[in-house]
Design a protein around this motif. Structure first.
Motif, PDB file in Angstrom:
ATOM      1  N   THR A 282      32.978  41.373  44.984  1.00  0.00           N
ATOM      2  CA  THR A 282      33.796  41.049  43.660  1.00  0.00           C
ATOM      3  C   THR A 282      32.589  40.455  42.877  1.00  0.00           C
ATOM      4  OG1 THR A 282      33.531  38.493  44.956  1.00  0.00           O
ATOM      5  CG2 THR A 282      35.703  39.449  45.373  1.00  0.00           C
TER       6      THR A 282
ATOM      7  N   LEU B 132      32.910  43.312  40.155  1.00  0.00           N
ATOM      8  CA  LEU B 132      33.737  43.315  39.965  1.00  0.00           C
ATOM      9  C   LEU B 132      33.804  42.424  38.213  1.00  0.00           C
ATOM     10  CD1 LEU B 132      37.719  44.179  40.368  1.00  0.00           C
ATOM     11  CD2 LEU B 132      37.817  41.283  40.476  1.00  0.00           C
TER      12      LEU B 132
ATOM     13  N   LEU C   2      38.898  41.596  34.150  1.00  0.00           N
ATOM     14  CA  LEU C   2      40.117  42.209  34.122  1.00  0.00           C
ATOM     15  C   LEU C   2      40.963  41.364  34.696  1.00  0.00           C
ATOM     16  CD1 LEU C   2      39.106  45.229  36.500  1.00  0.00           C
ATOM     17  CD2 LEU C   2      39.745  45.280  34.498  1.00  0.00           C
ATOM     18  N   THR C   3      40.249  40.318  35.186  1.00  0.00           N
ATOM     19  CA  THR C   3      40.543  39.041  35.934  1.00  0.00           C
ATOM     20  C   THR C   3      41.600  37.933  34.684  1.00  0.00           C
ATOM     21  OG1 THR C   3      39.382  38.296  37.101  1.00  0.00           O
ATOM     22  CG2 THR C   3      40.406  39.034  38.441  1.00  0.00           C
TER      23      THR C   3
ATOM     24  N   PRO D 204      44.552  38.467  32.981  1.00  0.00           N
ATOM     25  CA  PRO D 204      46.034  38.358  33.459  1.00  0.00           C
ATOM     26  C   PRO D 204      46.127  36.286  34.113  1.00  0.00           C
ATOM     27  CG  PRO D 204      44.543  40.200  34.639  1.00  0.00           C
ATOM     28  CD  PRO D 204      44.009  39.658  33.413  1.00  0.00           C
ATOM     29  N   THR D 205      44.979  36.174  34.186  1.00  0.00           N
ATOM     30  CA  THR D 205      44.444  33.983  34.675  1.00  0.00           C
ATOM     31  C   THR D 205      45.133  33.989  33.507  1.00  0.00           C
ATOM     32  OG1 THR D 205      42.943  34.633  36.174  1.00  0.00           O
ATOM     33  CG2 THR D 205      43.462  32.933  35.525  1.00  0.00           C
TER      34      THR D 205
ATOM     35  N   MET E  17      48.807  34.013  33.627  1.00  0.00           N
ATOM     36  CA  MET E  17      49.875  33.077  34.493  1.00  0.00           C
ATOM     37  C   MET E  17      49.237  31.803  34.080  1.00  0.00           C
ATOM     38  SD  MET E  17      48.488  34.703  38.007  1.00  0.00           S
ATOM     39  CE  MET E  17      47.998  33.921  39.181  1.00  0.00           C
TER      40      MET E  17
ATOM     41  N   LEU F 144      43.072  32.907  44.929  1.00  0.00           N
ATOM     42  CA  LEU F 144      44.097  32.465  43.645  1.00  0.00           C
ATOM     43  C   LEU F 144      43.174  32.929  42.061  1.00  0.00           C
ATOM     44  CD1 LEU F 144      44.671  28.755  44.638  1.00  0.00           C
ATOM     45  CD2 LEU F 144      46.612  30.706  44.074  1.00  0.00           C
TER      46      LEU F 144
ATOM     47  N   THR G 288      41.509  36.038  41.804  1.00  0.00           N
ATOM     48  CA  THR G 288      40.703  37.167  41.812  1.00  0.00           C
ATOM     49  C   THR G 288      42.529  38.548  42.353  1.00  0.00           C
ATOM     50  OG1 THR G 288      39.290  36.737  42.564  1.00  0.00           O
ATOM     51  CG2 THR G 288      39.651  39.016  42.513  1.00  0.00           C
TER      52      THR G 288
ATOM     53  N   LEU H 280      45.508  36.954  42.819  1.00  0.00           N
ATOM     54  CA  LEU H 280      46.539  36.648  42.754  1.00  0.00           C
ATOM     55  C   LEU H 280      47.271  37.588  40.671  1.00  0.00           C
ATOM     56  CD1 LEU H 280      48.990  35.250  42.915  1.00  0.00           C
ATOM     57  CD2 LEU H 280      48.331  33.303  41.774  1.00  0.00           C
ATOM     58  N   PRO H 281      45.920  37.752  40.181  1.00  0.00           N
ATOM     59  CA  PRO H 281      46.172  38.286  38.896  1.00  0.00           C
ATOM     60  C   PRO H 281      46.398  39.768  39.209  1.00  0.00           C
ATOM     61  CG  PRO H 281      44.634  36.028  39.031  1.00  0.00           C
ATOM     62  CD  PRO H 281      44.907  36.328  40.143  1.00  0.00           C
ATOM     63  N   LEU H 282      45.344  40.141  39.889  1.00  0.00           N
ATOM     64  CA  LEU H 282      45.617  41.369  40.301  1.00  0.00           C
ATOM     65  C   LEU H 282      46.516  41.726  40.126  1.00  0.00           C
ATOM     66  CD1 LEU H 282      41.731  42.797  41.068  1.00  0.00           C
ATOM     67  CD2 LEU H 282      42.583  42.955  38.738  1.00  0.00           C
TER      68      LEU H 282
ATOM     69  N   TYR I 144      49.342  40.048  40.464  1.00  0.00           N
ATOM     70  CA  TYR I 144      50.551  39.917  38.801  1.00  0.00           C
ATOM     71  C   TYR I 144      50.030  40.605  38.039  1.00  0.00           C
ATOM     72  CZ  TYR I 144      52.837  37.388  34.793  1.00  0.00           C
ATOM     73  OH  TYR I 144      53.194  36.601  34.040  1.00  0.00           O
TER      74      TYR I 144
END
Lengths: 296, 317
Positions: free
Chosen positions: A133, A136, A140-141, A144-145, A148, B37, B39, B41-43, B45
């Motif tokens: 990770t 990563l 990228l996250t 989307p975070t 959400m 939560l 890494t 989950l967002p991926l 999602y």
């Protein structure tokens, strides 16, 4: 004592030194010339920033460009502090940076302790996952975070930073693991015989031992948040945001154009703490980064 | 009733205690939960959203299957931005790593004030990106910037550094300014190379370049690989620098980013926040995720050809 020492040392040292010196004066001079030139290139942007921050607007736009201001205009700095609500943004930056740094340092130390000193099923694959990770890209996250969190109504609050802090940082976990793994096992064996649980071993033995790593972790995570732009830009409204977002966009002249000299003064104020921290903690910091970088 | 309750408690506790890993899981739980939560989950999602036409606001979205991915395959703006990003990475990463190595070699000599020079080279790498952008905009400024002022002295320019095609080079220069971070790591690795090894080779008649090429570089190659990998990841995800260097003060106005620095993540940002195409943007994120995964694996595989691990460091793990 010192006299005799030098007289004894002299004959052994003196025949060597001249030959070395004679061989490479040109080389040494060349190296210094190169180093000084490069140092000017690397330091140049800092110098130019300060010069711009001390110019009047007329001096800044003058053609041909002026290198030095006629008289340093310190008013740019007071204007930087008053033209926007600088203290409020500074407060937001400090609060978020402290909050995140304290939480992430503690959580990463705990996770690092787990990986370094405890046995557990699936530890190896978990550790490989942790290392991967690190590779990563966070962006990228992050988007989307954001989506959400926006749907959960957590945008424009400081809760995301709490969550990020509690979740530990793989990089810092790795740094703590490397440090804890090198501590001799006798220490905790003795504590276990004395009936001490792992919670207390961690808090009362390992944490006090790891002061330099704790400091490195705190400095790194503090400056990450202090320097972060994309998260506050996405997650916080303009009035709740941090200094980094504020200085990037809020200094405008009455025509709506960027107010370059005042913005330069603000930027100088904004980088100064970071530079000061790193100058002060450079030794620890470099050691921490190097030890994780070398083994990575 | 009263007889059952204590037994249950005891059995429960024994079950928990019997499990030897529980302390370990307790300690690593912050990261495990965080990974799930923030890494995984967002991926996940993002993948779900990528199969929809969600616009970020309206609840009237619907599943569109792989249509976003199909569209992406013929989206020239996105493909161009991807190619541009790969080109930027292919230029910036070798320059940063080799530049950092060169500086480290220069500093790894018996010279005075090495510490001062190291600090000067290192400090730019800790400057926050916003300050970096402001500083370099002052330098790249077409009329008032120091760069064009100097270039004018040798009758070059004035060059409009922050628009096409020069914005690309401006971005490279800005990236190179921060190579001190890698340099510090390389320097520490150089200092770990045993001097006897190099001296023995010199005595055996090897010249300095051969020693550097065949002893020093292989010895520090794991550190260089680390920088190549992290450098690639960092270069691929660049987004803020182009946004802030653009001649605009409003980050929302992505359209003003010059074409030559319109990198992939800028394009993603535009799809999300300027065009409100959350579904399509999510598909772009997933494609990028796979591209990055492929590149990382490729680098790791090919690294076997040039990265040399000593037995020592293997035993260390």
């Amino acid at each position: 004592m010192t006299m005799t020492k030098t007289t004894i040392a002299a004959p052994t040292v003196s025949p060597r030194r001249p030959t070395r010196r004679r061989r490479r004066p040109a080389r040494t001079a060349g190296a210094y010339l190169l180093l000084i030139t490069l140092a000017m290139l690397f330091a140049g942007p800092f110098v130019w920033l300060v010069l711009a921050a001390l110019k009047t607007k007329a001096e800044w736009v003058a053609i041909p460009a002026k290198i030095l201001p006629e008289t340093p205009r310190w008013e740019n700095f007071t204007q930087a502090l008053t033209e926007i609500n600088f203290p409020a943004y500074l407060g937001n930056s400090l609060f978020l940076s402290f909050l995140f740094a304290i939480l992430v340092t503690f959580s990463s130390a705990a996770v690092g302790f787990g990986f370094a000193r405890l046995r557990g099923r699936g530890k190896r694959p978990l550790f490989v996952l942790l290392l991967s990770t690190m590779m990563l890209p966070q962006i990228l996250t992050l988007i989307p975070t954001y989506v959400m969190f926006a749907r959960a109504g957590l945008v424009n609050t400081y809760w995301p930073w709490v969550v990020w802090g509690l979740a530990a940082s793989p990089f810092l976990v790795f740094m703590f693991r490397q440090f804890f793994a090198a501590i001799p096992a006798e220490l905790e064996d003795a504590a276990i015989i004395d009936g001490c649980g792992y919670g207390r071993i961690f808090l009362q033995i390992f944490l006090p031992l790891s002061r330099p790593v704790l400091l490195t972790s705190f400095v790194l995570s503090f400056t990450w948040t202090w320097g972060d732009y994309i998260a506050p830009a996405l997650f916080l409204d303009p009035d709740q945001t941090t200094l980094s977002v504020a200085i990037s966009a809020f200094y405008l002249d009455p025509h709506g154009n960027p107010d370059a000299t005042v913005q330069a003064a603000a930027a100088a104020l904004y980088v100064m703490p970071v530079l000061a921290i790193f100058l002060f903690a450079q030794r620890y910091f470099i050691r921490g980064v190097v030890s994780s970088g070398l083994k990575g | 009733m009263a007889a059952i309750a204590p037994e249950r408690v005891r059995r429960g506790r024994r079950g928990w205690k019997r499990y030897p890993s529980r302390t370990f899981y307790l300690f690593v739980s912050p990261w495990v939960l965080g990974f799930a939560l923030l890494t995984a989950l967002p991926l996940g999602y993002a993948f779900a959203v990528s199969l929809t036409n969600f616009n970020g606001v309206s609840e009237r979205w619907r599943w569109v299957g792989l249509r976003n991915y199909v569209e992406l395959m013929s989206d020239t703006a996105a493909i161009d931005s991807l190619v541009r990003t790969l080109a930027f990475t292919a230029i910036a990463v070798p320059l940063t790593v080799i530049g950092g190595l060169a500086l480290a070699v220069l500093l790894n000599q018996r010279l005075k004030a090495v510490g001062l020079f190291r600090t000067i080279f290192f400090l730019p790498s800790v400057v926050p990106v916003v300050a970096m952008a402001i500083m370099w905009k002052l330098i790249f400024n077409r009329d008032a910037g120091i760069l064009n002022t100097i270039l004018e002295k040798i009758s070059v320019g004035p060059i409009a550094w922050l628009v096409d095609p020069y914005a690309f080079y401006a971005l490279i220069i800005l990236t190179l300014w921060g190579l001190g971070g890698g340099m510090v790591i390389t320097l520490a690795a150089l200092q770990g190379v045993p001097a006897e090894l190099e001296e023995a080779a010199l005595v055996d008649g090897a010249n300095r370049w051969h020693v550097f090429r065949h002893i020093t570089v292989p010895m520090i190659s794991p550190v260089l690989l680390f920088q190549v990998v992290t450098g690639i990841i960092a270069a691929l995800q660049i987004i803020i620098q182009p946004l802030l260097l653009a001649q605009t003060n409003q980050v929302g106005r992505v359209a003003e980013v010059p074409e030559s620095t319109h990198l992939y993540m800028v394009q993603v940002y535009q799809e999300f926040f300027a065009n409100n195409r959350y579904g399509y943007g999510s598909a772009m994120l997933w494609v990028f995720f796979l591209v990055i995964l492929a590149i990382t694996l490729l680098v790791q595989r090919t690294s076997r050809l040039w990265v040399h691990y000593t037995v020592d460091s293997e035993a260390d793990r």
